[in-house]
Design a protein around this motif. Structure first.
Motif, PDB file in Angstrom:
ATOM      1  N   GLU A 102       0.839  -1.179   0.000  1.00 57.39           N
ATOM      2  CA  GLU A 102       0.000   0.000   0.000  1.00 57.39           C
ATOM      3  C   GLU A 102       0.882   1.238   0.000  1.00 57.39           C
ATOM      4  O   GLU A 102       2.086   1.168   0.192  1.00 57.39           O
ATOM      5  CB  GLU A 102      -0.914  -0.009   1.219  1.00 57.39           C
ATOM      6  CG  GLU A 102      -1.909  -1.166   1.199  1.00 57.39           C
ATOM      7  CD  GLU A 102      -2.833  -1.157   2.397  1.00 57.39           C
ATOM      8  OE1 GLU A 102      -2.667  -0.269   3.254  1.00 57.39           O
ATOM      9  OE2 GLU A 102      -3.697  -2.024   2.466  1.00 57.39           O
TER      10      GLU A 102
ATOM     11  N   VAL B 299      -0.648   4.357  -4.285  1.00 56.88           N
ATOM     12  CA  VAL B 299      -1.864   4.507  -5.083  1.00 56.88           C
ATOM     13  C   VAL B 299      -2.029   5.951  -5.527  1.00 56.88           C
ATOM     14  O   VAL B 299      -1.921   6.880  -4.736  1.00 56.88           O
ATOM     15  CB  VAL B 299      -3.095   4.078  -4.263  1.00 56.88           C
ATOM     16  CG1 VAL B 299      -4.357   4.270  -5.085  1.00 56.88           C
ATOM     17  CG2 VAL B 299      -2.961   2.621  -3.841  1.00 56.88           C
TER      18      VAL B 299
ATOM     19  N   GLY C  74      -8.086   0.698 -13.534  1.00 63.30           N
ATOM     20  CA  GLY C  74      -7.056   0.265 -12.610  1.00 63.30           C
ATOM     21  C   GLY C  74      -5.869  -0.315 -13.344  1.00 63.30           C
ATOM     22  O   GLY C  74      -6.024  -1.155 -14.231  1.00 63.30           O
TER      23      GLY C  74
ATOM     24  N   GLN D 240      -1.250  -0.854 -12.722  1.00 65.82           N
ATOM     25  CA  GLN D 240      -0.116  -0.595 -11.845  1.00 65.82           C
ATOM     26  C   GLN D 240       0.606   0.691 -12.230  1.00 65.82           C
ATOM     27  O   GLN D 240       1.002   1.477 -11.371  1.00 65.82           O
ATOM     28  CB  GLN D 240       0.844  -1.786 -11.854  1.00 65.82           C
ATOM     29  CG  GLN D 240       0.270  -3.017 -11.152  1.00 65.82           C
ATOM     30  CD  GLN D 240       1.294  -4.122 -11.003  1.00 65.82           C
ATOM     31  OE1 GLN D 240       1.985  -4.479 -11.952  1.00 65.82           O
ATOM     32  NE2 GLN D 240       1.395  -4.683  -9.810  1.00 65.82           N
TER      33      GLN D 240
ATOM     34  N   THR E 196      -1.943   1.628  -9.081  1.00 63.24           N
ATOM     35  CA  THR E 196      -1.772   0.929  -7.806  1.00 63.24           C
ATOM     36  C   THR E 196      -0.310   0.699  -7.431  1.00 63.24           C
ATOM     37  O   THR E 196      -0.037   0.095  -6.393  1.00 63.24           O
ATOM     38  CB  THR E 196      -2.493  -0.431  -7.848  1.00 63.24           C
ATOM     39  OG1 THR E 196      -1.929  -1.231  -8.897  1.00 63.24           O
ATOM     40  CG2 THR E 196      -3.994  -0.250  -8.072  1.00 63.24           C
TER      41      THR E 196
ATOM     42  N   GLY F 214       0.692  -2.674  -6.146  1.00 61.50           N
ATOM     43  CA  GLY F 214      -0.561  -3.380  -5.868  1.00 61.50           C
ATOM     44  C   GLY F 214      -1.104  -4.095  -7.091  1.00 61.50           C
ATOM     45  O   GLY F 214      -1.059  -3.571  -8.204  1.00 61.50           O
TER      46      GLY F 214
ATOM     47  N   LEU G 193      -7.506  -3.544  -7.396  1.00 69.49           N
ATOM     48  CA  LEU G 193      -8.186  -2.400  -6.808  1.00 69.49           C
ATOM     49  C   LEU G 193      -8.843  -2.836  -5.507  1.00 69.49           C
ATOM     50  O   LEU G 193      -9.135  -4.020  -5.316  1.00 69.49           O
ATOM     51  CB  LEU G 193      -9.257  -1.876  -7.760  1.00 69.49           C
ATOM     52  CG  LEU G 193      -8.788  -1.260  -9.077  1.00 69.49           C
ATOM     53  CD1 LEU G 193      -9.982  -0.905  -9.950  1.00 69.49           C
ATOM     54  CD2 LEU G 193      -7.912  -0.045  -8.836  1.00 69.49           C
TER      55      LEU G 193
ATOM     56  N   MET H 295     -10.119   2.669  -2.834  1.00 65.67           N
ATOM     57  CA  MET H 295      -9.670   3.318  -4.069  1.00 65.67           C
ATOM     58  C   MET H 295     -10.863   3.652  -4.969  1.00 65.67           C
ATOM     59  O   MET H 295     -10.970   4.752  -5.523  1.00 65.67           O
ATOM     60  CB  MET H 295      -8.732   2.395  -4.845  1.00 65.67           C
ATOM     61  CG  MET H 295      -7.474   1.967  -4.142  1.00 65.67           C
ATOM     62  SD  MET H 295      -6.607   0.747  -5.181  1.00 65.67           S
ATOM     63  CE  MET H 295      -5.463   0.034  -4.005  1.00 65.67           C
TER      64      MET H 295
END
Length: 275
Positions: free
Chosen positions: A9, A12, A112, A114, A135, A138, A141, A145
């Motif tokens: 995390e 984002v 969404g 990366q 992300t 991540g 999603l 978000m």
């Protein structure tokens, strides 16, 4: 940090146009932990602690998802979570869908990925508003978000909100976003056994779109076997065969969208909130 998928995390970024597993009876999704499963091993953490951390993460996510779902339902907005492996043709299918809906149904898109904003730029070329969520490390999603994306977009009453998830068939299955329906896209360039290899996402999905059917004459892909495999893990899944490139089968997908939108506007959709 997600202890199952290992995504981090804090990376984002939600960019607006101006800024250039399985559902339980309570409507939540649950992860399934195997004994000694490699994916749940975290140095310095016991199995019990890992499970507790995941429960906390998913519990928080489900609270945000419920808030998103209520907000969208109050406005008659149909939200769809589009999931697939990379290269299955999600964005191309979405672009062609938006072109077909133009002037008939208002729409908005949360993209969404990366990195990059390429997909959101492609969506905006259709005239449809879109926000890009990057992300970073991540691989999926989450509902928080998506909530920020909804705030930025402010989708119209009675519109369709398409949420194009990060290309991944594993982690998105565990994270409810507040969508009314989940749509998994499987291209015929992938194997017929994908539903058996990645059962959680197919068990979660309401619809499977078998995409790139125009390539079938050039491949040894067994359509009935792929459909049978999907129904082994999800007997209720609806299957649509589509070629985003030629438009074959697109009318069936548009009819499904029309029906789902009518259900949402009548307050009969969002089955996960009611189950």
């Amino acid at each position: 940090m997600c202890t199952v998928c290992g995504c981090g995390e804090g990376h984002v970024h939600v960019q607006s146009h101006e800024q250039d597993h399985h559902h339980g009876d309570d409507g939540t999704r649950h992860l399934h932990f195997g004994q000694g499963e490699a994916g749940t091993s975290v140095p310095g953490m016991s199995q019990t602690r890992i499970i507790q951390v995941e429960a906390d993460i998913l519990g928080k996510n489900n609270a945000y998802a419920a808030k998103n779902r209520t907000h969208l339902a109050e406005r008659g907005v149909l939200a769809l979570n589009l999931v697939s492996s990379p290269g299955a043709g999600k964005t191309t299918l979405l672009v062609e869908t938006l072109k077909a809906l133009s002037g008939k149904v208002p729409a908005a898109v949360i993209e969404g990925d990366q990195q990059t904003r390429n997909d959101a730029d492609r969506i905006r070329e259709t005239g449809v508003p879109a926000v890009q969520i990057n992300t970073g490390k991540g691989c999926h999603l989450d509902a928080h978000m998506v909530g920020h994306g909804i705030e930025k977009l402010g989708p119209e009453q009675g519109s369709i909100l398409f949420i194009e998830n990060v290309g991944n068939l594993v982690c998105p299955a565990a994270f409810d976003l507040g969508e009314a329906f989940t749509v998994v896209i499987l291209s015929v360039t992938e194997g017929e056994d994908k539903p058996l290899k990645y059962p959680d996402i197919f068990a979660t999905a309401d619809v499977m779109i078998l995409n790139k059917t125009d390539l079938l004459p050039h491949l040894d892909f067994d359509v009935p076997e792929a459909i049978a495999n999907a129904r082994k893990v999800n007997r209720r899944i609806k299957v649509l065969e589509v070629s985003a490139r030629t438009g074959e089968g697109l009318s069936d997908w548009l009819r499904w969208l029309e029906g789902a939108r009518a259900m949402q506007m009548a307050g009969a959709a969002a089955p996960r909130a009611a189950e």
